[in-house]
Design a protein around this motif. Structure first.
Motif: not given
Length: 133
Positions: A72-100
């Motif tokens: 559970g913990v690594p699936v969560w961490a990888i999903t969040v981190t990877g999701g944010m990285l993919l959002r960033a490279v695809s031009g989607q927002g990664t505002a600090v509030a959204f990350i939190i």
């Protein structure tokens, strides 16, 4: 339930919860979870769903899909981190509030159901009748 079915059920639940997270976010900010042309939800969810698949492969989650810490913990961490990285490279927002918000919500979803399952399992094992010899 067979090991294969348990893994499929756990992955399906994870993917459903990631999609629910995206739908809640879209409904909150856009008013319509599907957006124009019905692609809004897919556009929001895909970075996290791709990262979820990667997480399952990296963690080999199908071996112990309901394990709280090992899976559970690594699936969560990888999903969040990877999701944010993919959002960033695809031009989607990664505002600090959204990350939190994404981090906390996906923690509650991806780790939360496993914590509930572990609690239920603990209660059931305490209630199991002791067999006499």
């Amino acid at each position: 339930m067979s090991v294969r079915r348990a893994a499929l059920a756990a992955f399906t639940l994870d993917a459903f919860l990631v999609t629910v997270f995206a739908a809640i976010g879209r409904a909150t900010h856009e008013g319509d979870p599907f957006g124009p042309g019905g692609t809004g939800l897919a556009n929001t969810a895909w970075p996290f769903l791709v990262s979820l698949v990667a997480a399952w492969l990296i963690v080999v989650a199908w071996r112990r899909p309901a394990a709280l810490v090992r899976t559970g913990v690594p699936v969560w961490a990888i999903t969040v981190t990877g999701g944010m990285l993919l959002r960033a490279v695809s031009g989607q927002g990664t505002a600090v509030a959204f990350i939190i918000v994404a981090t906390v919500t996906l923690l509650a979803f991806l780790v939360g159901w496993r914590a509930i399952a572990a609690g239920i399992g603990a209660v059931r094992s305490r209630r199991a009748p002791v067999r006499s010899r």
